[in-house]
Write a protein that holds these residues in place. Sequence first.
Motif, mmCIF file in Angstrom:
data_model
loop_
_atom_site.group_PDB
_atom_site.id
_atom_site.type_symbol
_atom_site.label_atom_id
_atom_site.label_comp_id
_atom_site.label_asym_id
_atom_site.label_seq_id
_atom_site.Cartn_x
_atom_site.Cartn_y
_atom_site.Cartn_z
ATOM 1 N N HIS A 1 0.814 -1.210 0.000
ATOM 2 C CA HIS A 1 0.000 0.000 0.000
ATOM 3 C C HIS A 1 0.853 1.268 0.000
ATOM 4 C CE1 HIS A 1 -3.901 -1.732 0.044
ATOM 5 N NE2 HIS A 1 -3.843 -2.242 1.251
ATOM 6 N N SER A 2 2.053 1.189 0.568
ATOM 7 C CA SER A 2 2.903 2.382 0.662
ATOM 8 C C SER A 2 3.588 2.732 -0.655
ATOM 9 C CB SER A 2 3.961 2.191 1.755
ATOM 10 O OG SER A 2 4.961 1.276 1.328
ATOM 11 N N ALA A 3 3.665 1.770 -1.579
ATOM 12 C CA ALA A 3 4.397 1.992 -2.829
ATOM 13 C C ALA A 3 3.688 3.042 -3.686
ATOM 14 C CB ALA A 3 4.531 0.682 -3.597
ATOM 15 N N ARG A 4 4.471 3.985 -4.178
ATOM 16 C CA ARG A 4 3.933 5.040 -5.035
ATOM 17 C C ARG A 4 4.360 4.881 -6.486
ATOM 18 N NH1 ARG A 4 5.468 10.134 -1.037
ATOM 19 N NH2 ARG A 4 4.182 9.474 0.752
ATOM 20 N N GLU A 5 5.572 4.423 -6.705
ATOM 21 C CA GLU A 5 6.092 4.303 -8.065
ATOM 22 C C GLU A 5 6.517 2.886 -8.412
ATOM 23 O OE1 GLU A 5 9.289 7.043 -8.441
ATOM 24 O OE2 GLU A 5 8.072 8.799 -7.964
ATOM 25 N N ARG A 6 7.131 2.188 -7.440
ATOM 26 C CA ARG A 6 7.731 0.892 -7.760
ATOM 27 C C ARG A 6 7.565 -0.073 -6.594
ATOM 28 N NH1 ARG A 6 14.051 0.889 -8.771
ATOM 29 N NH2 ARG A 6 14.008 1.729 -6.664
ATOM 30 N N LEU A 7 7.248 -1.337 -6.930
ATOM 31 C CA LEU A 7 7.214 -2.413 -5.947
ATOM 32 C C LEU A 7 7.749 -3.667 -6.625
ATOM 33 C CD1 LEU A 7 6.247 -3.541 -3.135
ATOM 34 C CD2 LEU A 7 4.169 -4.239 -4.335
ATOM 35 N N LEU B 1 -3.529 -0.669 -10.057
ATOM 36 C CA LEU B 1 -4.511 0.349 -10.434
ATOM 37 C C LEU B 1 -4.014 1.755 -10.115
ATOM 38 C CD1 LEU B 1 -7.816 -1.425 -9.308
ATOM 39 C CD2 LEU B 1 -6.940 -1.152 -11.637
ATOM 40 N N ARG B 2 -3.128 1.876 -9.113
ATOM 41 C CA ARG B 2 -2.556 3.194 -8.788
ATOM 42 C C ARG B 2 -1.452 3.581 -9.767
ATOM 43 N NH1 ARG B 2 -2.077 1.068 -3.580
ATOM 44 N NH2 ARG B 2 0.209 1.193 -3.720
ATOM 45 N N GLY B 3 -1.073 2.683 -10.650
ATOM 46 C CA GLY B 3 -0.009 2.966 -11.602
ATOM 47 C C GLY B 3 1.371 2.583 -11.114
ATOM 48 N N VAL B 4 1.465 1.801 -10.044
ATOM 49 C CA VAL B 4 2.751 1.358 -9.511
ATOM 50 C C VAL B 4 3.340 0.277 -10.412
ATOM 51 C CG1 VAL B 4 3.902 0.282 -7.524
ATOM 52 C CG2 VAL B 4 2.051 1.933 -7.160
ATOM 53 N N ASP B 5 4.648 0.325 -10.605
ATOM 54 C CA ASP B 5 5.358 -0.716 -11.345
ATOM 55 C C ASP B 5 5.533 -1.931 -10.432
ATOM 56 O OD1 ASP B 5 7.059 -2.282 -12.883
ATOM 57 O OD2 ASP B 5 8.828 -1.025 -12.534
ATOM 58 N N ILE C 1 10.835 -1.035 -2.414
ATOM 59 C CA ILE C 1 9.716 -0.101 -2.495
ATOM 60 C C ILE C 1 10.250 1.273 -2.889
ATOM 61 C CG2 ILE C 1 7.776 0.925 -1.253
ATOM 62 C CD1 ILE C 1 8.131 -1.403 0.804
ATOM 63 N N ASP C 2 9.783 1.776 -4.033
ATOM 64 C CA ASP C 2 10.163 3.100 -4.516
ATOM 65 C C ASP C 2 11.680 3.251 -4.566
ATOM 66 O OD1 ASP C 2 7.487 3.686 -4.896
ATOM 67 O OD2 ASP C 2 7.240 4.550 -2.906
#
Length: 479
Positions: free
Chosen positions: A324-330, A352-356, A403-404
């Motif tokens: 859930h904390s990932a904004r850009e990459r996981l 769905l949030r656009g995270v890789d 993460i990120d």
Amino acid sequence: MDYHSPYFFGYLIGVIHLLGGIAALHAVFTVRTAQGAIAWAMSLLFIPYFTLIPYLVFGSRTFDAYIEARRQANREMHVAMADLNWRPWVEEALAARNSESYGALRAMPRLGRMPCLANNQVRLLVDGKATFDAIFRAIAGARDTVLVQFFIIHDDDLGRQLQALLLKKAAEGVKVYVLYDSVGSHALPSAYNHTLREGGVNIRAFATRRGWFNRFQVNFRNHRKIVVVDGLLGFVGGHNVGDEYLGANPKLSPWRDTHVQVSGPVLACLQESFAEDWFWASRTLPPLILPETYPEDGVLCQVLASGPADPQETCSLFFVEAIHSARERLWITSPYFIPDEAVFAALRLAVLRGVDVRILIPSRPDHRIVYAASSLFAFEAVRAGVRMFRFEPGFLHQKVVLIDNEISAIGSANLDNRSFRLNFEIMLLTVDREFADQVETMLTDDFDRAREITAEDTRDTHRLQQLGMRIARLISPIL
């Protein structure tokens, strides 16, 4: 009684089904998850001939009694530690609050029983040779205390190298403590332990409970891998002690795994985790060492020690929070991919949030039923937009989360129910851009040597294989 009479077989079948019904009720009341309870109850009701004995081994458990016994042991251990002034963490812990990246993991300060500490040094150890060279070099330089904990120790070349080194250090007056899991190391001969004890090494097996009945209990395994030398240098990661971890098993070679070398205040947490497990096994406290000073800068680290005695499902919640904390990459690597509903939903939301979102799993199985269940979950993840990869050169055993741009976690926890709820696990969370860059470089190389699973793979899978995967998935909550 005529054992060839049809009445005898009728009575026998009736008794088996009665026992299956009783065991099914027991499963409904004791299994921790709804999926697991359903899997056990249905199989015990309809095919008790095949599931009664496995339930005795894998599922039947006095869970509440065990949990209370473990928690009581932990309380006794902390009382024993109270006079050691063991928590010099306040000033270091304050530094974690200034990290924006760590702040994204909003639940971590309360989810982990141990604080996030500053001023640590970390070093990435890629594969077995680098890992055991570093561990053996650290133990060879020990002057006071060596703490060693592994899920598996084999009596092979690597195991005997460890044995000889520990005997040498014990002869020099170093206090040596070794803890291994009784099920994971079931093949370890008693002569191996006897030699160590005769040489002055304190060695114990981690067993869930004592007593004849519990010799069949294989749940609640201690899956942690920890080494701490003189309270100054520590190691945590995915390796066990065995030649296969150096690539000696042709079916799984080359073995791909990752460990971390760490020093600094966070070693207090590694030692406390070891002390809890040692106290459970022996009701004594091992020596614990705190240096008088620490470096004034370094990496933020948090030890996440999880297990079935936790008040909440720490390991599963950690993965949910990390996703859930990932904004850009996981990016995640795991040898077993059997997520529960919460983790799988979190992965879908991240997409769905656009995270890789990328997950790397093995292309070679070490446990075929687990591999089959993992394959079905992988196909479903691909349909949800997760990029799934199979590592091709050999067996992938590392447990890594990236993460990120700053956060990584490396340790012993897999993406499966056994790590989420049944095993004692340990992960080292790091918050540092430079170290995360090293992890990124390592994982990029791994992904470059992997094959991406596509939607075509799901369609090209033979129907018999699909049937096997779905049957494996039915029992995935208890794998």
